[in-house]
Write an enzyme that holds these catalytic residues in place. Structure first.
Site, mmCIF file in Angstrom:
data_model
loop_
_atom_site.group_PDB
_atom_site.id
_atom_site.type_symbol
_atom_site.label_atom_id
_atom_site.label_comp_id
_atom_site.label_asym_id
_atom_site.label_seq_id
_atom_site.Cartn_x
_atom_site.Cartn_y
_atom_site.Cartn_z
ATOM 1 N N HIS A 17 0.953 -1.041 0.020
ATOM 2 C CA HIS A 17 0.008 -0.110 0.118
ATOM 3 C C HIS A 17 0.816 1.363 0.073
ATOM 4 O O HIS A 17 2.104 1.050 -0.122
ATOM 5 C CB HIS A 17 -1.032 0.014 1.141
ATOM 6 C CG HIS A 17 -0.297 -0.073 2.554
ATOM 7 N ND1 HIS A 17 0.241 1.113 2.950
ATOM 8 C CD2 HIS A 17 -0.359 -0.793 3.507
ATOM 9 C CE1 HIS A 17 0.742 0.885 4.265
ATOM 10 N NE2 HIS A 17 0.238 -0.267 4.618
ATOM 11 N N HIS A 20 4.104 1.625 2.163
ATOM 12 C CA HIS A 20 5.273 0.983 1.823
ATOM 13 C C HIS A 20 5.783 1.661 0.539
ATOM 14 O O HIS A 20 7.000 1.892 0.472
ATOM 15 C CB HIS A 20 4.979 -0.374 0.996
ATOM 16 C CG HIS A 20 4.317 -1.247 2.014
ATOM 17 N ND1 HIS A 20 2.871 -1.960 2.152
ATOM 18 C CD2 HIS A 20 4.636 -1.735 3.536
ATOM 19 C CE1 HIS A 20 2.649 -2.594 2.866
ATOM 20 N NE2 HIS A 20 3.744 -2.251 3.806
ATOM 21 N N CYS A 125 3.406 -9.892 20.649
ATOM 22 C CA CYS A 125 2.460 -9.455 19.611
ATOM 23 C C CYS A 125 3.020 -10.254 18.295
ATOM 24 O O CYS A 125 4.083 -10.168 17.657
ATOM 25 C CB CYS A 125 2.499 -7.997 19.257
ATOM 26 S SG CYS A 125 1.270 -7.811 17.802
ATOM 27 N N CYS A 128 3.230 -7.866 15.374
ATOM 28 C CA CYS A 128 4.571 -7.160 15.256
ATOM 29 C C CYS A 128 5.708 -8.099 15.171
ATOM 30 O O CYS A 128 6.791 -7.811 14.936
ATOM 31 C CB CYS A 128 4.757 -6.365 16.550
ATOM 32 S SG CYS A 128 3.598 -4.890 16.860
ATOM 33 N N CYS A 143 -2.070 -4.938 21.926
ATOM 34 C CA CYS A 143 -0.832 -4.609 21.237
ATOM 35 C C CYS A 143 -1.414 -2.815 20.987
ATOM 36 O O CYS A 143 -2.130 -2.873 20.083
ATOM 37 C CB CYS A 143 -0.558 -5.046 19.984
ATOM 38 S SG CYS A 143 0.405 -4.193 18.817
ATOM 39 N N HIS A 146 -1.450 -2.706 16.951
ATOM 40 C CA HIS A 146 -2.442 -3.504 16.033
ATOM 41 C C HIS A 146 -3.795 -3.397 16.979
ATOM 42 O O HIS A 146 -4.962 -4.150 16.338
ATOM 43 C CB HIS A 146 -2.021 -4.902 15.820
ATOM 44 C CG HIS A 146 -0.837 -4.889 14.887
ATOM 45 N ND1 HIS A 146 0.527 -4.917 15.240
ATOM 46 C CD2 HIS A 146 -1.065 -4.533 13.895
ATOM 47 C CE1 HIS A 146 1.275 -4.857 14.244
ATOM 48 N NE2 HIS A 146 0.523 -4.660 13.223
ATOM 49 N N LYS A 300 -5.142 6.387 10.801
ATOM 50 C CA LYS A 300 -4.250 5.575 10.529
ATOM 51 C C LYS A 300 -4.698 4.999 9.246
ATOM 52 O O LYS A 300 -5.794 4.493 9.251
ATOM 53 C CB LYS A 300 -4.031 4.700 11.666
ATOM 54 C CG LYS A 300 -2.686 3.724 11.457
ATOM 55 C CD LYS A 300 -2.240 2.906 12.687
ATOM 56 C CE LYS A 300 -1.067 2.060 12.295
ATOM 57 N NZ LYS A 300 -0.923 0.853 12.684
ATOM 58 N N LYS A 303 -6.304 -1.465 6.267
ATOM 59 C CA LYS A 303 -7.063 -2.459 5.653
ATOM 60 C C LYS A 303 -8.462 -2.471 6.068
ATOM 61 O O LYS A 303 -9.525 -2.485 4.955
ATOM 62 C CB LYS A 303 -6.301 -3.669 5.310
ATOM 63 C CG LYS A 303 -5.161 -3.585 4.091
ATOM 64 C CD LYS A 303 -5.114 -4.777 3.297
ATOM 65 C CE LYS A 303 -5.414 -5.955 3.863
ATOM 66 N NZ LYS A 303 -5.086 -7.225 3.247
HETATM 67 N N1 MSP Z 1 9.377 -6.300 7.811
HETATM 68 C C1 MSP Z 1 9.333 -5.393 8.500
HETATM 69 C C2 MSP Z 1 10.822 -4.612 8.330
HETATM 70 C C3 MSP Z 1 12.172 -5.364 8.368
HETATM 71 S S1 MSP Z 1 13.272 -4.417 8.149
HETATM 72 C C4 MSP Z 1 14.882 -5.176 8.621
HETATM 73 C C5 MSP Z 1 8.250 -4.441 8.571
HETATM 74 N N2 MSP Z 1 7.583 -4.379 7.482
HETATM 75 S S2 MSP Z 1 6.308 -3.305 6.904
HETATM 76 O O1 MSP Z 1 6.019 -4.185 5.671
HETATM 77 O O2 MSP Z 1 5.273 -3.738 8.004
HETATM 78 O O3 MSP Z 1 6.809 -2.191 7.010
HETATM 79 C C6 MSP Z 1 7.741 -1.637 6.110
HETATM 80 C C7 MSP Z 1 7.637 -0.208 6.037
HETATM 81 O O4 MSP Z 1 7.060 0.647 5.533
HETATM 82 C C8 MSP Z 1 8.069 0.457 7.679
HETATM 83 O O5 MSP Z 1 8.884 1.427 7.549
HETATM 84 C C9 MSP Z 1 6.736 0.967 7.859
HETATM 85 O O6 MSP Z 1 7.078 2.099 8.639
HETATM 86 C C10 MSP Z 1 6.256 1.576 6.612
HETATM 87 N N3 MSP Z 1 4.740 2.008 6.540
HETATM 88 C C11 MSP Z 1 3.963 1.018 6.658
HETATM 89 N N4 MSP Z 1 2.974 1.995 6.642
HETATM 90 C C12 MSP Z 1 3.048 3.092 6.815
HETATM 91 C C13 MSP Z 1 2.680 4.354 6.758
HETATM 92 N N5 MSP Z 1 1.199 4.428 6.703
HETATM 93 N N6 MSP Z 1 3.128 5.481 6.434
HETATM 94 C C14 MSP Z 1 4.576 5.636 6.195
HETATM 95 N N7 MSP Z 1 5.043 4.541 6.290
HETATM 96 C C15 MSP Z 1 4.689 3.267 6.768
HETATM 97 O O7 MSP Z 1 8.075 -3.595 9.496
#
Ligand code: MSP
Length: 504
Positions: A17, A20, A125, A128, A143, A146, A300, A303
Site C-alpha cells: 500500500h 510501503h 504480539c 509485530c 498491542c 495493532h 491511520k 486495510k
Molecule cells: N518487515 C518489517 C521491516 C524489516 S526491516 C529489516 C516491516 N515491514 S512492513 O511491511 O510492515 O513495513 C515496512 C515499512 O513501511 C516500515 O518502515 C513502515 O514504517 C512503513 N509503513 C507502513 N505503513 C506506513 C504508513 N502508513 N506511512 C508510512 N510508512 C509506513 O516493518
C-alpha cells in the site's frame, strides 16, 4: 565515493500500500541524487518473508507460507519499476544466498559468546513479531499498534545478550549524534537505551517458518534478526561472482518508519557489534502517512477500515511522478502527515500542471514559435542566472540531511521564479515589437532555466525530468548541470503537456 541506501524489507503478509511505496520513493530520491553527483550508489529494497506474521497470514488464506511469500513478493517487486524506483537489487529473505549468510553471521555471534539458552516468559504480539514490555503494552494487555490481545508466551529460546551492549550503545549515541535522525527519534532511541536493556530472544522453538539455527536445528531465528541482516547479506550475493561488502558496507542511510525504530537503532547496532561488523552511518526515521478525511482529521491507514490509498491506482491515472511528488511535498519528510485524494488533486493541478507543466509548455512552445526551435548561443540574463545559481548547493545540502521536502521546496522556487520571469519579460510583446535580440536572450534564458530545473527535480520526478531534458536536447543528469551555464545553441522541441487533465 560509495553511497549505500536501504529501505525496510516489506512483510509479505499483505499486498503493498501507499505506506510501503513511501519509503521506497524516499530512498529512490536520495539514490538518484547521489548518482547525479557521480557517486557509486547501491540501493537495496526487498521483502521480509519469514516469521509469524507471514506464517499466520498463510494459515488464514489456506496456503503454504512459501506460496504466500512468492505471490506477494512479486507484487512488491513489481511495485518498484511502477514507481520508477531504481533499486539495484531486490532481496527476498527466502533467497538461499541470504539464509546461508544469516547462519554464518549468527554463528559468529554465538561463537563470540553473545548467546545463551534461556526461557522467555512475557507478552508477545504476533503481528509485530515483537516481545513487549513496559510501556509497549497497551490497556488490557493489548498491542498498542495493532489493538489485538497480546499473547503470553513461555518458551525455550536462545537469547542475545543485548544488555551487555548498554555502554557501547550509549557511547555510540554520544559520539555520533547523527546516528539516528531526526533529533526527536534520536532522543526516543537513546531514552529506550538509557532506560535499561534486557536480553532478547534470538530464536523461536515453536515456529518452523524461518532460518534454521545452525547450532540447534530445532529452532529458527527470531524473524527480526534474519530480517535486519538483509542489509549486509545482500551485498554478498547481489552481483553474481562479486562481493560488494567491502565497497558498500557500512550503509550510508537506512530509511525506516517510526514503528520499527527500536529494532534499527538499538537491536541492529548491538547485533553488528556482536558480529564484529561496522555500524551504519545514519538511520533516518520517517513519519507515517495518514488518511485525511473531508473534515481534515487524520486516520491511520488500515486495510480493515478500507481507507488505504492504492498506489497502483494512482499511478495508472496520473503516472509515478505525480505520486512521488505528492507524497514528499504534502508531508514534511520525518513527520506524520495526512494525505487525501482531494489534496492530491489540488497539488496535481495547482503545482505540477499549472506551475511546472505550464513552464515547460510555454518555454518550449515559444522557442518553437518564435525561433523555429533554434535557440542561439547568446548571453543569458545574468540577473536571473544569479538567482538560480545558489539553488543547486542548497538542494544538495538539504538532501545531505535527508530533508527531502525542504530540498524539493528549494528546487521548486526555481520553477516559480522562472514563471515570474515569463510574466515580467512577456516574450510575446518582444516578438510583436520586433526586438529579436531581447527575445532570443529571454528565450535562451528560459531554456537554460528549465534545463536547470529538470536536473534539480530529477530525483523526485525522473520521468518528467527526462521528457523536459529530451525536448531541450540536453540529456545529461550530471549534478554539475544543476548550476546554470553560459548560453549554448540548442534545438528545442515543443513539449506536450507533462501533467494533462486525466480522463474523467
Ligand atoms: N518487515 C518489517 C521491516 C524489516 S526491516 C529489516 C516491516 N515491514 S512492513 O511491511 O510492515 O513495513 C515496512 C515499512 O513501511 C516500515 O518502515 C513502515 O514504517 C512503513 N509503513 C507502513 N505503513 C506506513 C504508513 N502508513 N506511512 C508510512 N510508512 C509506513 O516493518
Amino acid at each position: 565515493m560509495a553511497f549505500y541506501i536501504t529501505t525496510p524489507i516489506y512483510y509479505v503478509n499483505a499486498a503493498p500500500h501507499l505506506g510501503h511505496a513511501y519509503t521506497a520513493i524516499a530512498a529512490d530520491v536520495l539514490a538518484r541524487h547521489h548518482r547525479q553527483r557521480g557517486e557509486d550508489v547501491f540501493f537495496l529494497t526487498g521483502t521480509d518473508e519469514h516469521g509469524e506474521p507471514v506464517a499466520l497470514a498463510a494459515e488464514r488464506e489456506g496456503v503454504s507460507p512459501q506460496e504466500l511469500a512468492d505471490r506477494n513478493a512479486e507484487r512488491f517487486r513489481a511495485l518498484m519499476p511502477r514507481l520508477d524506483v531504481s533499486n539495484d537489487f531486490f532481496i527476498r529473505t527466502t533467497d538461499e544466498g541470504h539464509k546461508v549468510r544469516v547462519q554464518e553471521i549468527l554463528q559468529r555471534v554465538h561463537d563470540n559468546g553473545h548467546v545463551y539458552k534461556g526461557t522467555y516468559e512475557g507478552w508477545y504480539c504476533p503481528r509485530c513479531a515483537d516481545f513487549k514490555s513496559g510501556n509497549e503494552i497497551g490497556p488490557d494487555d493489548t498491542c498498542p499498534i495493532h489493538g489485538i490481545p497480546l499473547l503470553w508466551e513461555q518458551e525455550e529460546n536462545w537469547f542475545f545478550r543485548l544488555s551487555s551492549f548498554q555502554d557501547d550503545l550509549e557511547r555510540l549515541f554520544r559520539e555520533q549524534p547523527d546516528f539516528v535522525m531526526p533529533r526527536q527519534r534520536y532522543n526516543e532511541a537513546l531514552s529506550f537505551i538509557t532506560g535499561g536493556l534486557n536480553d532478547i530472544s534470538l530464536s523461536r522453538a515453536k515456529l518452523t517458518w524461518g532460518v534454521t539455527v545452525p547450532w540447534d536445528p530445532e529452532h529458527v531465528f527470531y524473524v527480526w534478526f534474519d530480517a535486519l541482516l538483509n542489509y549486509v547479506t545482500a551485498l554478498g550475493y547481489a552481483r553474481e561472482g562479486e562481493d560488494l561488502t567491502e565497497k558498500f558496507w557500512p550503509a550510508t542511510y537506512h530509511l525506516i518508519g517510526k514503528d520499527i525504530l527500536k529494532f534499527h537503532t538499538v537491536f541492529w547496532p548491538a547485533l553488528l557489534l556482536a558480529a564484529g561488523l561496522e555500524l551504519p552511518r545514519h538511520v533516518f526515521v520517517h513519519g507515517f502517512l495518514l488518511m485525511r478525511d473531508a473534515s481534515g482529521r487524520d486516520f491511520k491507514m488500515s486495510k480493515s477500515l478500507g481507507n488505504v490509498l492504492d498506489p497502483f491506482a494512482i499511478i495508472d491515472t496520473f503516472g509515478p511522478d505525480a505520486l512521488r511528488y505528492y507524497c514528499l511535498r504534502e508531508v514534511s519528510f520525518g513527520q506524520d502527515g495526512g494525505v487525501s485524494t482531494a489534496g492530491f488533486a489540488a497539488r496535481y493541478e495547482g503545482e505540477l500542471a499549472n506551475e511546472l507543466g505550464n513552464l515547460a509548455s510555454r518555454t518550449t512552445s515559444m522557442a518553437a514559435r518564435y525561433l523555429d526551435g533554434a535557440v542561439p548561443a547568446v548571453d543569458l540574463d545574468e540577473e536571473l542566472m544569479a538567482e538560480l545559481r545558489p539553488i543547486a548547493g542548497e538542494v544538495a545540502e538539504l538532501l545531505d540531511r535527508a530533508d527531502l521536502t525542504g530540498a524539493l521546496d528549494s528546487a521548486w522556487q526555481a520553477v516559480r521564479r522562472l514563471n515570474r520571469y515569463v510574466e515580467e519579460q512577456a516574450p510575446w510583446n518582444l516578438a510583436k515589437s520586433g526586438d529579436d535580440e531581447a527575445l532570443a536572450r529571454v528565450l535562451a534564458t528560459l531554456v537554460e532555466g528549465l534545463r536547470v530545473v529538470a536536473v534539480l527535480l530529477h530525483p523526485w520526478i525522473p520521468g518528467s525530468s527526462a521528457r523536459i531534458l529530451d525536448a531541450l536536447g540536453a540529456t545529461s543528469l550530471d549534478y554539475a548541470g544543476a548550476v546554470p551555464a553560459a548560453g549554448t545553441a540548442r534545438t528545442v522541441q515543443r513539449l506536450a503537456p507533462l501533467f494533462p487533465k486525466p480522463e474523467a
